[in-house]
Design a protein around this motif. Structure first.
Motif, PDB file in Angstrom:
ATOM      1  N   LYS A  24      -5.155   0.742  16.018  1.00  0.00           N
ATOM      2  CA  LYS A  24      -4.139   1.613  15.423  1.00  0.00           C
ATOM      3  C   LYS A  24      -3.397   0.817  14.368  1.00  0.00           C
ATOM      4  O   LYS A  24      -2.994  -0.319  14.610  1.00  0.00           O
ATOM      5  CB  LYS A  24      -3.166   2.091  16.510  1.00  0.00           C
ATOM      6  CG  LYS A  24      -2.032   2.933  16.005  1.00  0.00           C
ATOM      7  CD  LYS A  24      -2.367   4.404  16.122  1.00  0.00           C
ATOM      8  CE  LYS A  24      -1.150   5.240  15.775  1.00  0.00           C
ATOM      9  NZ  LYS A  24      -1.384   6.058  14.618  1.00  0.00           N
ATOM     10  N   ASP A  25      -3.229   1.409  13.196  1.00  0.00           N
ATOM     11  CA  ASP A  25      -2.589   0.729  12.067  1.00  0.00           C
ATOM     12  C   ASP A  25      -3.280  -0.608  11.771  1.00  0.00           C
ATOM     13  O   ASP A  25      -2.631  -1.601  11.449  1.00  0.00           O
ATOM     14  CB  ASP A  25      -1.092   0.521  12.320  1.00  0.00           C
ATOM     15  CG  ASP A  25      -0.346   1.832  12.512  1.00  0.00           C
ATOM     16  OD1 ASP A  25      -0.707   2.808  11.827  1.00  0.00           O
ATOM     17  OD2 ASP A  25       0.573   1.879  13.345  1.00  0.00           O
ATOM     18  N   HIS A  26      -4.589  -0.617  11.931  1.00  0.00           N
ATOM     19  CA  HIS A  26      -5.449  -1.776  11.655  1.00  0.00           C
ATOM     20  C   HIS A  26      -5.153  -2.966  12.560  1.00  0.00           C
ATOM     21  O   HIS A  26      -5.414  -4.111  12.189  1.00  0.00           O
ATOM     22  CB  HIS A  26      -5.359  -2.186  10.179  1.00  0.00           C
ATOM     23  CG  HIS A  26      -5.477  -1.035   9.247  1.00  0.00           C
ATOM     24  ND1 HIS A  26      -6.583  -0.213   9.207  1.00  0.00           N
ATOM     25  CD2 HIS A  26      -4.613  -0.542   8.323  1.00  0.00           C
ATOM     26  CE1 HIS A  26      -6.401   0.727   8.296  1.00  0.00           C
ATOM     27  NE2 HIS A  26      -5.220   0.543   7.744  1.00  0.00           N
ATOM     28  N   LYS A  27      -4.632  -2.701  13.755  1.00  0.00           N
ATOM     29  CA  LYS A  27      -4.357  -3.762  14.735  1.00  0.00           C
ATOM     30  C   LYS A  27      -4.982  -3.383  16.066  1.00  0.00           C
ATOM     31  O   LYS A  27      -4.909  -2.228  16.486  1.00  0.00           O
ATOM     32  CB  LYS A  27      -2.852  -3.966  14.900  1.00  0.00           C
ATOM     33  CG  LYS A  27      -2.190  -4.561  13.679  1.00  0.00           C
ATOM     34  CD  LYS A  27      -0.702  -4.750  13.910  1.00  0.00           C
ATOM     35  CE  LYS A  27      -0.013  -5.420  12.757  1.00  0.00           C
ATOM     36  NZ  LYS A  27      -0.162  -4.855  11.466  1.00  0.00           N
TER      37      LYS A  27
ATOM     38  N   ASP B 244      -7.085   5.277  13.993  1.00  0.00           N
ATOM     39  CA  ASP B 244      -6.712   5.408  12.584  1.00  0.00           C
ATOM     40  C   ASP B 244      -7.495   6.534  11.914  1.00  0.00           C
ATOM     41  O   ASP B 244      -8.519   6.993  12.432  1.00  0.00           O
ATOM     42  CB  ASP B 244      -6.959   4.096  11.839  1.00  0.00           C
ATOM     43  CG  ASP B 244      -5.936   3.023  12.205  1.00  0.00           C
ATOM     44  OD1 ASP B 244      -4.792   3.381  12.538  1.00  0.00           O
ATOM     45  OD2 ASP B 244      -6.291   1.836  12.146  1.00  0.00           O
TER      46      ASP B 244
ATOM     47  N   HIS C 183     -10.240  -4.500   7.290  1.00  0.00           N
ATOM     48  CA  HIS C 183      -8.823  -4.892   7.224  1.00  0.00           C
ATOM     49  C   HIS C 183      -8.650  -6.211   7.965  1.00  0.00           C
ATOM     50  O   HIS C 183      -7.858  -6.325   8.900  1.00  0.00           O
ATOM     51  CB  HIS C 183      -7.927  -3.806   7.834  1.00  0.00           C
ATOM     52  CG  HIS C 183      -8.105  -2.476   7.195  1.00  0.00           C
ATOM     53  ND1 HIS C 183      -8.967  -1.522   7.686  1.00  0.00           N
ATOM     54  CD2 HIS C 183      -7.560  -1.950   6.065  1.00  0.00           C
ATOM     55  CE1 HIS C 183      -8.935  -0.464   6.900  1.00  0.00           C
ATOM     56  NE2 HIS C 183      -8.094  -0.699   5.904  1.00  0.00           N
TER      57      HIS C 183
ATOM     58  N   GLU D 119      -5.031  -8.029   8.585  1.00  0.00           N
ATOM     59  CA  GLU D 119      -4.123  -7.385   9.538  1.00  0.00           C
ATOM     60  C   GLU D 119      -4.655  -7.373  10.963  1.00  0.00           C
ATOM     61  O   GLU D 119      -3.881  -7.294  11.910  1.00  0.00           O
ATOM     62  CB  GLU D 119      -3.877  -5.898   9.149  1.00  0.00           C
ATOM     63  CG  GLU D 119      -3.304  -5.668   7.800  1.00  0.00           C
ATOM     64  CD  GLU D 119      -4.361  -5.307   6.763  1.00  0.00           C
ATOM     65  OE1 GLU D 119      -4.036  -4.498   5.894  1.00  0.00           O
ATOM     66  OE2 GLU D 119      -5.485  -5.824   6.812  1.00  0.00           O
ATOM     67  N   SER D 120      -5.962  -7.404  11.128  1.00  0.00           N
ATOM     68  CA  SER D 120      -6.554  -7.137  12.446  1.00  0.00           C
ATOM     69  C   SER D 120      -7.065  -8.369  13.189  1.00  0.00           C
ATOM     70  O   SER D 120      -7.434  -8.260  14.362  1.00  0.00           O
ATOM     71  CB  SER D 120      -7.729  -6.165  12.279  1.00  0.00           C
ATOM     72  OG  SER D 120      -8.763  -6.780  11.510  1.00  0.00           O
TER      73      SER D 120
END
Length: 112
Positions: free
Chosen positions: A34-37, A59, A101, A104-105
């Motif tokens: 979610k949200d690239h995490k 996502d 991503h 971020e991930s």
């Protein structure tokens, strides 16, 4: 009659072998994106065992579960879930990320 008995014994042995192989891969874990995490932020699995990790992408864009450390790569479409089989691995820490991503991930898999 001995031939049929030998055939049945062989078939039963084959079924038992396949059942034990399936049981060996029974351990399963879940990750969400979610949200690239990834959540949980770090995952711990047992050393020397093959495990299934279900990755659910919450996502609106596709993701790609990837690790250069343990050679895994699988696209996870937006809003979908995929299963990734990992291992068996030696004890240690392995990096994984969403290829699309990465900054971020990026996170870790701990193998104990």
């Amino acid at each position: 009659m001995k031939t049929i008995g030998a055939f049945v014994a062989g078939a039963l042995a084959s079924v038992a072998l396949h059942a034990s192989t399936a049981l060996a891969a029974e351990a399963s874990y879940s990750l969400t994106l979610k949200d690239h995490k990834f959540s949980p932020a770090e995952l711990t699995i047992p050393a020397g065992k093959k495990v299934k990790v279900s990755v659910k992408n919450l996502d609106a864009t596709p993701a790609e579960f990837e690790s250069d450390d343990f050679k895994a790569e699988k696209v996870v479409p937006a809003g979908k879930q995929v299963d990734v089989f990992i291992g068996p691995l030696k004890a240690g820490q392995y990096e994984f990320h969403d290829e699309y991503h990465e900054a971020e991930s990026k996170t870790h898999l701990t193998v104990k």
